[in-house]
Motif scaffolding. Structure first.
Motif, PDB file in Angstrom:
ATOM      1  N   UNK A   2      40.786  84.953  37.889  1.00 44.85           N
ATOM      2  CA  UNK A   2      40.261  84.347  39.107  1.00 44.85           C
ATOM      3  C   UNK A   2      41.418  84.004  40.037  1.00 44.85           C
ATOM      4  N   UNK A   3      41.328  84.412  41.271  1.00 46.25           N
ATOM      5  CA  UNK A   3      42.378  84.117  42.248  1.00 46.25           C
ATOM      6  C   UNK A   3      42.097  82.781  42.928  1.00 46.25           C
ATOM      7  N   UNK A  17      46.807  83.420  40.009  1.00 43.28           N
ATOM      8  CA  UNK A  17      45.725  83.918  39.171  1.00 43.28           C
ATOM      9  C   UNK A  17      45.474  82.875  38.109  1.00 43.28           C
ATOM     10  N   UNK A  18      44.215  82.523  37.915  1.00 49.17           N
ATOM     11  CA  UNK A  18      43.840  81.454  36.993  1.00 49.17           C
ATOM     12  C   UNK A  18      43.034  82.019  35.828  1.00 49.17           C
ATOM     13  N   UNK A  26      45.483  72.652  36.154  1.00 46.87           N
ATOM     14  CA  UNK A  26      46.308  73.353  35.168  1.00 46.87           C
ATOM     15  C   UNK A  26      46.945  74.599  35.775  1.00 46.87           C
ATOM     16  N   UNK A  27      46.181  75.300  36.587  1.00 44.36           N
ATOM     17  CA  UNK A  27      46.709  76.489  37.255  1.00 44.36           C
ATOM     18  C   UNK A  27      47.832  76.115  38.214  1.00 44.36           C
ATOM     19  N   UNK A  28      47.658  75.009  38.933  1.00 38.14           N
ATOM     20  CA  UNK A  28      48.707  74.540  39.854  1.00 38.14           C
ATOM     21  C   UNK A  28      49.985  74.208  39.094  1.00 38.14           C
ATOM     22  N   UNK A  29      49.869  73.497  37.976  1.00 39.38           N
ATOM     23  CA  UNK A  29      51.044  73.118  37.187  1.00 39.38           C
ATOM     24  C   UNK A  29      51.728  74.360  36.634  1.00 39.38           C
ATOM     25  N   UNK A  88      37.923  70.511  38.422  1.00 40.20           N
ATOM     26  CA  UNK A  88      37.329  71.766  38.886  1.00 40.20           C
ATOM     27  C   UNK A  88      37.647  72.843  37.862  1.00 40.20           C
ATOM     28  N   UNK A  89      36.627  73.264  37.117  1.00 37.35           N
ATOM     29  CA  UNK A  89      36.787  74.304  36.093  1.00 37.35           C
ATOM     30  C   UNK A  89      36.787  75.678  36.744  1.00 37.35           C
ATOM     31  N   UNK A  90      37.724  76.496  36.335  1.00 33.62           N
ATOM     32  CA  UNK A  90      37.844  77.855  36.858  1.00 33.62           C
ATOM     33  C   UNK A  90      36.807  78.752  36.184  1.00 33.62           C
ATOM     34  N   UNK A  91      36.118  79.525  37.009  1.00 33.96           N
ATOM     35  CA  UNK A  91      35.165  80.526  36.515  1.00 33.96           C
ATOM     36  C   UNK A  91      35.119  81.669  37.519  1.00 33.96           C
TER      37      UNK A  91
END
Length: 106
Positions: A2-3, A17-18, A26-29, A88-91
């Motif tokens: 997921x972008x 990309x997550x 978590x993606x940001x970190x 915010x959960x990535x999906x």
């Protein structure tokens, strides 16, 4: 994958990309996004991962839970599109998500 695009206060766009199932925080970190501090590590006990969900994405992302709303009281410059990125959960439905990083964190 997921972008997700993070927009810094100065307008810089950082595309990532997550992993599905992770969080926007978590993606940001993992990608070293400046301005996302995440002092509590994603436990929703601080407001240092505050972001503004881009207007085009607010309906898809949805609003904050009651617990998240309580923590947003500690964030600076809270707006209607404010969210804690740890919540915010990535999906797949968030592919292309754009969030704006505030100029300072709570």
């Amino acid at each position: 994958m997921t972008k997700i695009t993070y927009i810094a206060p100065d307008g810089e766009r950082i595309e990532t990309e997550a992993q599905d199932g992770s969080t926007v925080m978590e993606t940001a970190i993992m990608n070293g996004i400046p301005g996302i501090v995440a002092e509590c590590g994603g436990a929703c006990t601080c407001a240092t991962c505050h972001v503004y969900v881009d207007d085009a994405w607010t309906e898809t992302v949805g609003g904050p839970s009651m617990m998240e709303e309580d923590m947003l009281d500690f964030a600076f410059d809270v707006r209607p599109q404010s969210r804690l990125s740890c919540q915010i959960k990535v999906s797949d439905k968030l592919d292309g998500l754009v969030v704006h990083v505030p100029s300072r964190q709570g």
